[in-house]
Design an enzyme around this catalytic site. Structure first.
Site, PDB file in Angstrom:
ATOM      1  N   THR A 150      37.935  39.167  47.548  1.00  0.00           N
ATOM      2  CA  THR A 150      38.446  39.517  46.203  1.00  0.00           C
ATOM      3  C   THR A 150      39.526  38.543  45.798  1.00  0.00           C
ATOM      4  O   THR A 150      40.210  37.999  46.628  1.00  0.00           O
ATOM      5  CB  THR A 150      39.024  40.938  46.194  1.00  0.00           C
ATOM      6  OG1 THR A 150      39.994  41.032  47.223  1.00  0.00           O
ATOM      7  CG2 THR A 150      37.945  41.956  46.396  1.00  0.00           C
TER       8      THR A 150
ATOM      9  N   LYS B 261      45.057  45.515  33.712  1.00  0.00           N
ATOM     10  CA  LYS B 261      44.084  45.512  34.804  1.00  0.00           C
ATOM     11  C   LYS B 261      44.865  45.562  36.106  1.00  0.00           C
ATOM     12  O   LYS B 261      46.008  45.118  36.189  1.00  0.00           O
ATOM     13  CB  LYS B 261      43.220  44.266  34.751  1.00  0.00           C
ATOM     14  CG  LYS B 261      43.741  43.106  35.579  1.00  0.00           C
ATOM     15  CD  LYS B 261      43.056  43.008  36.907  1.00  0.00           C
ATOM     16  CE  LYS B 261      43.931  42.290  37.917  1.00  0.00           C
ATOM     17  NZ  LYS B 261      43.341  42.335  39.260  1.00  0.00           N
TER      18      LYS B 261
ATOM     19  N   THR C 258      54.172  42.827  37.353  1.00  0.00           N
ATOM     20  CA  THR C 258      53.039  42.932  38.267  1.00  0.00           C
ATOM     21  C   THR C 258      51.738  43.019  37.504  1.00  0.00           C
ATOM     22  O   THR C 258      51.701  43.415  36.366  1.00  0.00           O
ATOM     23  CB  THR C 258      53.169  44.153  39.172  1.00  0.00           C
ATOM     24  OG1 THR C 258      52.157  44.044  40.175  1.00  0.00           O
ATOM     25  CG2 THR C 258      52.961  45.442  38.421  1.00  0.00           C
TER      26      THR C 258
ATOM     27  N   GLU D  87      42.781  50.828  44.542  1.00  0.00           N
ATOM     28  CA  GLU D  87      41.587  50.667  45.380  1.00  0.00           C
ATOM     29  C   GLU D  87      41.437  51.838  46.354  1.00  0.00           C
ATOM     30  O   GLU D  87      42.277  52.033  47.220  1.00  0.00           O
ATOM     31  CB  GLU D  87      41.651  49.332  46.121  1.00  0.00           C
ATOM     32  CG  GLU D  87      41.389  48.155  45.181  1.00  0.00           C
ATOM     33  CD  GLU D  87      41.673  46.794  45.791  1.00  0.00           C
ATOM     34  OE1 GLU D  87      41.162  45.805  45.262  1.00  0.00           O
ATOM     35  OE2 GLU D  87      42.406  46.736  46.779  1.00  0.00           O
TER      36      GLU D  87
ATOM     37  N   THR E  66      38.927  43.384  37.669  1.00  0.00           N
ATOM     38  CA  THR E  66      38.376  42.803  38.913  1.00  0.00           C
ATOM     39  C   THR E  66      37.759  43.947  39.733  1.00  0.00           C
ATOM     40  O   THR E  66      36.633  44.333  39.490  1.00  0.00           O
ATOM     41  CB  THR E  66      39.458  42.049  39.729  1.00  0.00           C
ATOM     42  OG1 THR E  66      40.559  42.913  39.968  1.00  0.00           O
ATOM     43  CG2 THR E  66      39.910  40.809  38.997  1.00  0.00           C
TER      44      THR E  66
END
Lengths: 398, 398
Positions: free
Chosen positions: A398, A173, A184, A270, A151
């Site tokens: 997102t 991912k 997770t 991120e 993503t």
């Protein structure tokens, strides 16, 4: 036991692939498939978020009701979470289309999704692309599969190792909404080992606990997190029993793959510019050590100080004091990249501030906190909080 | 009861002042003093962080051992927290110097600090400035006092109200390290009302609970948080008993002042561009409603979406599911600035995305979450997470 790291993921008896089906912007891969050529035993661990994608109960049920599994179909670009009854139907349709295209029973198909929450899934685009994806399957296709599940990730995450005839490989991912809660993110693992379902599940839990369950990017647990593992027995070994030497070897290899993938998730967190390890020791219980580690790793003030390359032990101490775990401030110890900053609850005098600041420029930072209350310890892995974290999550849905 | 809002803080029988003593950069006020002209009853609530500045136990002890209090001395620029034995001595020296300059007993002096943690206090600078500060005291000096307690705050925070002869006023500081835990940040309140110590403490707790204790900027609880309240009886009323009409009126006025100051703290939250209210209703217990409110208000993904003006209810739902409170996803309701986005656990169709995005441009955002499990509710107040939060906390040691 000698673990050989493989350059590429290729697991005997498995095929994989990834295509662009149109959920993400034009031409970007968003659909992945992993298939075992023969029926495999399977295990999974799932998010503890109370709001879940139908992929979670549907995959869990498939694991419970079928002795063997054959395929994992995954889409990115849409989490198919909080999409009501239609979301359940859409998920079932994806599973059915996959089973049909592969000529296998529906209950042998596991499934996962990732992406935006609470938006209906364009299931027709997935259904239309599955035959093409199946045609494209190949032993080398893990590269494409790893791309198909991304993503906001900047890089694909793959890992494979071998010992003797046994290969363990996988893809993952994740770079946001990352704080494990038993499981997770998405990770899909495969091995050619022969192993019973009970032992496989136990091995997966053992491997996930000190790896995926010890990372956090932002303290958020997704609605779709899962780790799935298939073992198809093509290595030809006699089936492995939990607790045996062969079982331990497999857990070692599996843990290596999980840890490598988990670390890659953190490195690709991120906006991350640092990889940070918190080692909390001297706790009364492992749970308490983990709780303090997570509190540190999720503290905005600690994370922004790390981004600013500021050796701000005051913020570290304040966060330790706020973890909800009884501590004795007068016993605290803090060691930052090997330099002892706090001992017996007092700042160590004479530490060179400039040397300290220089150490903060490292990409990898290790912060050890000693509580001196017991013998339990835990490690937590995280990244810093940068402008780019805000940009990525403010500018885009997102 | 009619509450009159006063433009400036001025409380009969109180003097205040603020000066620059050199802890912060040249010329910036960093020392504040509030003095009652006559002995006052006093009450305080303090941080629950386990690592505390000596100002916390020293002020708490002064409240416990003295029937009356006269002064509050506060420095900014250095929290004097985690500074060991020397920190305790430094704090005692500040209190002693204040008592001496005012000619009052040491036990009548309360004290607070705020700023960087784990750095020795330049107590000589404070001691040298106290006589000047005492000389400067005036009934109008609250403006200077409010400036003297700031750290990363952009604006001073003051509020005062009057009903009948009773005035309640106060000042606060805070824009980072803000998540209350029974008490938060620094706030200093004064009234001319006559009230016993027990009733005053009860009134303070009642006022702090739905105000300071319901805000969060970043989920961090400081080592130095405290709220202090002095009541000097110069209004000449007969002493107020807890539970009486006069007591309720006082609590109403006090709560108004606390709420106004708490909201100003949130509005001035580090990097804040939005003031956000989360209303969680339909919970089984108030505690559960509060827990979900705090989880939402501290979610990085929710806060960055707010900054990005993105009506991202998916992130809201995911955070509700992660609050550690049992919910029923199929009963969830989400209303964003008056627009119902989610009802009975499903996204409401036909909501205009462009109208929704337009509403997100408001400076004030209200997000209501209905659980439909019980009758308890709670409000939580917060701000968004912007680039400037990262900048403020990455670039400077605070």
């Amino acid at each position: 036991m000698k673990l050989k790291k493989l350059k590429q993921v290729r697991v005997p008896g498995f095929l994989a692939g990834g295509v662009a089906c149109g959920l993400k912007k034009k031409g970007v891969k968003d659909l992945a498939l992993i298939v075992s050529e023969v029926p495999a035993t399977a295990a999974g661990v799932f998010t503890l978020n109370q709001v879940v994608s139908p992929t979670v109960p549907i995959s869990r049920k498939a694991l419970q009701t079928s002795k063997t599994s054959r395929a994992i179909i995954v889409n990115s670009g849409n989490a198919n979470a909080f999409t009501g009854e239609q979301g359940v139907k859409d998920c079932q349709a994806v599973v059915a289309a996959t089973a049909k295209a592969l000529g296998i029973p529906v209950k042998e198909v596991l499934t996962a999704s990732t992406g935006v929450i609470s938006v209906p899934l364009a299931v027709n685009k997935i259904e239309a692309s599955i035959p093409r994806l199946v045609n494209q399957l190949s032993p080398k296709g893990w590269v494409q599969a790893a791309e198909g599940i991304l993503t906001t990730d900047l890089v694909s995450k793959t890992c494979a190792v071998q010992y003797g005839d046994v290969v363990v490989g996988g893809i993952a991912k994740g770079s946001g909404m990352i704080q494990p809660n038993m499981a997770t993110m998405l990770a899909f693992l495969a091995s050619n080992i022969r192993i019973g379902k009970f032992a496989l599940h136990k091995a997966l839990k053992e491997a996930v606990d000190p790896t995926f369950n010890c990372i956090t990017v932002d303290g958020e647990t997704s609605t779709n997190d899962m780790v799935l593992l298939l073992a198809n027995g093509t290595a030809g070994n006699s089936s492995i029993q939990a607790g045996s030497k062969a079982y331990r070897d497999f857990v070692t290899a599996l843990t290596h793959v999980c840890k490598t993938l988990a670390f890659k998730v953190v490195e690709d967190g991120e906006g991350a510019t640092k990889f940070v390890t918190f080692k909390v020791s001297g706790a009364k219980t492992k749970q308490q050590a983990e709780r303090i580690g997570k509190r540190l790793a999720n503290s905005l003030l600690v994370k922004t100080a790390l981004f600013g390359e500021d050796p701000n032990w005051g913020r570290i101490i304040a966060a330790v004091g706020n973890a909800g775990v009884p501590i004795k401030p007068e016993k605290l110890e803090v060691v930052l990249n090997g330099t002892r900053l706090v001992k017996n609850g007092e700042h160590v005098k004479g530490v060179s501030a400039s040397a300290l600041r220089k150490k903060m420029k490292n990409k990898e930072i290790e912060i050890a906190v000693g509580l001196h209350l017991g013998k339990a310890q835990a490690e937590t892995y995280t990244c810093d909080l940068s402008y780019d974290y805000v940009r990525i999550n403010a500018e885009y849905t997102t």
